[in-house]
Write a protein that holds these residues in place. Structure first.
Motif, PDB file in Angstrom:
ATOM      1  N   ILE A   1       2.210 -22.677 -35.968  1.00  0.00           N
ATOM      2  CA  ILE A   1       2.093 -21.238 -35.787  1.00  0.00           C
ATOM      3  C   ILE A   1       3.338 -20.664 -35.111  1.00  0.00           C
ATOM      4  O   ILE A   1       4.056 -21.367 -34.401  1.00  0.00           O
ATOM      5  N   GLY A   2       3.553 -19.381 -35.363  1.00  0.00           N
ATOM      6  CA  GLY A   2       4.582 -18.621 -34.667  1.00  0.00           C
ATOM      7  C   GLY A   2       3.909 -17.500 -33.895  1.00  0.00           C
ATOM      8  O   GLY A   2       2.678 -17.333 -33.947  1.00  0.00           O
ATOM      9  N   HIS A   3       4.704 -16.723 -33.176  1.00  0.00           N
ATOM     10  CA  HIS A   3       4.123 -15.634 -32.375  1.00  0.00           C
ATOM     11  C   HIS A   3       3.356 -14.632 -33.234  1.00  0.00           C
ATOM     12  O   HIS A   3       2.374 -14.043 -32.772  1.00  0.00           O
ATOM     13  N   GLU A   4       3.764 -14.491 -34.481  1.00  0.00           N
ATOM     14  CA  GLU A   4       3.094 -13.538 -35.365  1.00  0.00           C
ATOM     15  C   GLU A   4       1.700 -14.007 -35.789  1.00  0.00           C
ATOM     16  O   GLU A   4       0.911 -13.235 -36.337  1.00  0.00           O
ATOM     17  N   ASP A   5       1.377 -15.289 -35.521  1.00  0.00           N
ATOM     18  CA  ASP A   5       0.091 -15.854 -35.933  1.00  0.00           C
ATOM     19  C   ASP A   5      -0.947 -15.890 -34.820  1.00  0.00           C
ATOM     20  O   ASP A   5      -2.108 -16.233 -35.069  1.00  0.00           O
ATOM     21  N   VAL A   6      -0.562 -15.563 -33.604  1.00  0.00           N
ATOM     22  CA  VAL A   6      -1.448 -15.752 -32.452  1.00  0.00           C
ATOM     23  C   VAL A   6      -2.761 -14.998 -32.615  1.00  0.00           C
ATOM     24  O   VAL A   6      -3.851 -15.562 -32.427  1.00  0.00           O
TER      25      VAL A   6
ATOM     26  N   ALA B 155       1.372 -23.115 -27.198  1.00  0.00           N
ATOM     27  CA  ALA B 155       1.687 -24.215 -28.107  1.00  0.00           C
ATOM     28  C   ALA B 155       2.967 -23.961 -28.900  1.00  0.00           C
ATOM     29  O   ALA B 155       3.537 -24.894 -29.471  1.00  0.00           O
ATOM     30  N   ILE B 156       3.418 -22.723 -28.934  1.00  0.00           N
ATOM     31  CA  ILE B 156       4.600 -22.376 -29.726  1.00  0.00           C
ATOM     32  C   ILE B 156       5.852 -22.933 -29.051  1.00  0.00           C
ATOM     33  O   ILE B 156       6.153 -22.602 -27.908  1.00  0.00           O
ATOM     34  N   GLY B 157       6.529 -23.804 -29.735  1.00  0.00           N
ATOM     35  CA  GLY B 157       7.736 -24.411 -29.175  1.00  0.00           C
ATOM     36  C   GLY B 157       7.486 -25.555 -28.213  1.00  0.00           C
ATOM     37  O   GLY B 157       8.422 -26.115 -27.659  1.00  0.00           O
TER      38      GLY B 157
END
Length: 200
Positions: free
Chosen positions: A17-22, A46-48
């Protein structure tokens, strides 16, 4: 991107996932498991990350239909989370004192269940955990009304039963269980799978 086609017809994919998926992941968890299961902050963490992973499951059109959340942890944290005595984990034949894997949450939207997607996602995670030199992977399975929704996937992935765990999520006052209609009084069962044989 990891391709999944359990039925050989429809193609699905897993991606970090990326920030746009949160918000999408948060809504999926609310709808499929229980309201307020994860905050946007926990999902974002969890991102990064190098030891915490959220993967989004998408259909062939790019629509989000599920997710899997897993991370590296310790025996002590597992025992505390599941409200079990640590000796239960110490009795298993793997190298203790090292980090272990934990599949925290597996979710598939209602209309896509029964297609083998949970099994495919868990198999993917087991492969990824193997790359991280993890000896054992655990999962604390929700057991609403005496039934484990992930039972078939557990069997297909070769997990073994470890212990019953009582009222694991009761202390999470924010979580609204769809079965309890409020604080979760459901029990759980803990399962494990060895990835590195029986080294001790």
């Amino acid at each position: 991107m990891h391709k999944i086609s359990p039925d050989g017809i429809v193609s699905f994919s897993l991606r970090k996932i990326g920030h746009e998926d949160v918000e999408t992941v948060r809504r999926l968890a609310d709808r499929c498991v229980g309201e307020n299961l994860y905050s946007a902050e926990e999902i974002s963490s969890a991102i990064g990350s190098s030891d915490r992973f959220f993967h989004l499951l998408q259909d062939e059109h790019g629509s989000a239909v599920g997710y899997i959340y897993y991370y590296l942890t310790t025996e002590e944290a597992l025992a505390e989370y599941s409200k079990l005595d640590g000796s239960i984990f110490q009795a298993l034949p793997y190298r203790h004192g090292r980090r272990v894997g934990k599949i925290q949450s597996v979710s598939v939207d209602h209309e896509y269940r029964g297609m083998g997607l949970a099994t495919a996602m868990m198999e993917f995670v087991l492969e990824e955990m193997g790359k991280l030199s993890v000896d054992a992977v655990f999962i604390v399975c929700w057991k609403p009304q005496g039934t484990i929704p992930l039972q078939k996937a557990l069997q297909e992935c070769g997990f073994s039963f470890l212990s019953v765990a009582r009222h694991v999520w009761y202390d999470d006052t924010r979580l609204i269980c769809p079965y309890c209609r409020g604080r979760c009084t459901c029990d759980a069962e803990v399962y494990y799978k060895m990835l590195k044989g029986d080294e001790a």
